[in-house]
Motif scaffolding. Structure first.
Motif, short mmCIF file in Angstrom:
data_model
loop_
_atom_site.label_atom_id
_atom_site.label_comp_id
_atom_site.label_asym_id
_atom_site.label_seq_id
_atom_site.Cartn_x
_atom_site.Cartn_y
_atom_site.Cartn_z
N HIS A 1 0.84 -1.20 0.00
CA HIS A 1 0.00 0.00 0.00
C HIS A 1 0.87 1.24 0.00
O HIS A 1 1.81 1.35 0.78
CB HIS A 1 -0.92 0.02 1.22
N HIS B 1 -16.39 -8.74 -2.70
CA HIS B 1 -16.36 -7.68 -1.71
C HIS B 1 -16.65 -6.35 -2.39
O HIS B 1 -16.67 -6.25 -3.61
CB HIS B 1 -14.98 -7.61 -1.03
N ASP C 1 -15.38 -2.05 -1.70
CA ASP C 1 -14.44 -1.23 -0.93
C ASP C 1 -15.24 -0.29 -0.03
O ASP C 1 -15.38 0.91 -0.29
CB ASP C 1 -13.53 -0.44 -1.87
N THR C 2 -15.79 -0.86 1.05
CA THR C 2 -16.73 -0.12 1.90
C THR C 2 -16.17 0.19 3.27
O THR C 2 -16.91 0.54 4.18
CB THR C 2 -18.03 -0.92 2.05
N GLY D 1 -16.29 4.97 1.52
CA GLY D 1 -16.98 4.21 0.49
C GLY D 1 -18.25 3.56 0.97
O GLY D 1 -19.10 3.17 0.15
N VAL E 1 -12.99 3.99 -7.81
CA VAL E 1 -11.78 3.21 -7.61
C VAL E 1 -11.28 2.85 -9.00
O VAL E 1 -11.96 2.16 -9.76
CB VAL E 1 -12.04 1.94 -6.78
N GLN F 1 -19.30 0.63 -5.13
CA GLN F 1 -18.73 -0.05 -3.97
C GLN F 1 -19.80 -0.42 -2.94
O GLN F 1 -19.63 -1.40 -2.19
CB GLN F 1 -17.65 0.82 -3.33
N GLN G 1 -4.58 -0.02 -7.61
CA GLN G 1 -5.91 0.57 -7.38
C GLN G 1 -5.76 1.96 -6.79
O GLN G 1 -5.29 2.12 -5.67
CB GLN G 1 -6.71 -0.31 -6.41
N ARG H 1 -7.28 5.30 -5.19
CA ARG H 1 -8.45 5.68 -4.40
C ARG H 1 -8.29 7.10 -3.88
O ARG H 1 -7.18 7.63 -3.78
CB ARG H 1 -8.63 4.73 -3.21
N LEU I 1 -11.08 2.87 1.47
CA LEU I 1 -10.21 1.71 1.61
C LEU I 1 -10.88 0.47 1.05
O LEU I 1 -12.08 0.40 0.96
CB LEU I 1 -9.87 1.48 3.10
#
Length: 223
Positions: free
Chosen positions: A94, A143, A145-146, A150, A157, A196, A216, A218, A223
């Motif tokens: 990251h 999934h 990205d919550t 988000g 994203v 998301q 990715q 953002r 996240l």
């Protein structure tokens, strides 16, 4: 949690020597990105979600891939699942806000994406998450990205894909028809609007696949 580096064979696979030779030739990294604009194809989904795709966006995808395989401090994570701890089926890294990205073309890509999506997004991209899918066994489960903003706000994203083609699948939360996009070397895919919150996405396992990386981008707090 230890640091896991890419296997040695990938150096020859992606031509790291050639990448080193090309490093001194980087003069204007914006020229290594092909235009966005009307080259971006949008698919409108349900409930305010959409997906954009721009094929073959990175003109120097080979060089970016080789640099990331060699220089990114890839790590293996482990997570608790049911009654045991298991390895996350991909390598991760990251790049938080203000941290230099591993290749100047990725810096230029972040700036270009910020400019392109500013009218809809209202803010620039700030962070970059990187995933290394070593082969077809590496994957991402369903999934959204919550974590963070988000979960309550529309966002974008934007994903740059490098290496072997892999399928990104999407399905509505709560059920409904799914769809998928096969992302190739240098392709861009952006999930926007409510995507998301109202849809889920995954990178399924496959029987055979070579190494693939994704970056990715953002905004702050997503996240």
């Amino acid at each position: 949690m230890g640091t896991t580096h890419a296997p040695d064979f990938q150096a020859s696979l992606f031509g790291l020597d050639e990448a080193d030779d090309q490093a001194d030739d980087r003069t204007d990294d914006r020229s290594r990105l092909r235009p966005l604009g009307d080259r971006v194809e949008r698919t409108v989904l349900s409930r305010g979600a959409w997906v954009d795709v721009r094929r073959d966006w990175l003109a120097d995808a080979d060089d970016v891939l080789a640099t990331m395989v060699a220089d990114v401090p890839w790590r293996e994570e482990r997570r608790e699942m049911y009654d045991r701890v298991v390895a996350v089926p991909r390598l991760l890294c990251h790049y938080g806000e203000g941290r230099p990205l591993p290749h100047p073309t990725l810096e230029a890509a972040r700036d270009a994406l910020s400019a392109h999506y500013l009218p809809e997004l209202g803010e620039p991209f700030r962070t970059a998450g990187c995933c290394f899918y070593r082969d077809g066994r590496d994957s991402v489960a369903w999934h959204g990205d919550t974590i963070g903003r988000g979960s309550t706000h529309d966002t974008v994203v934007a994903i740059v894909s490098l290496g072997d083609p892999r399928r990104l699948a999407l399905r509505p939360r709560g059920g409904g028809p799914s769809l998928s996009f096969t992302l190739g070397h240098g392709d861009l895919l952006a999930m926007g609007g409510s995507c998301q919150r109202t849809w889920e996405h995954a990178v399924p396992k496959v029987a055979h696949a070579g190494p693939r990386l994704s970056v990715q981008f953002r905004t702050r707090g997503v996240l």
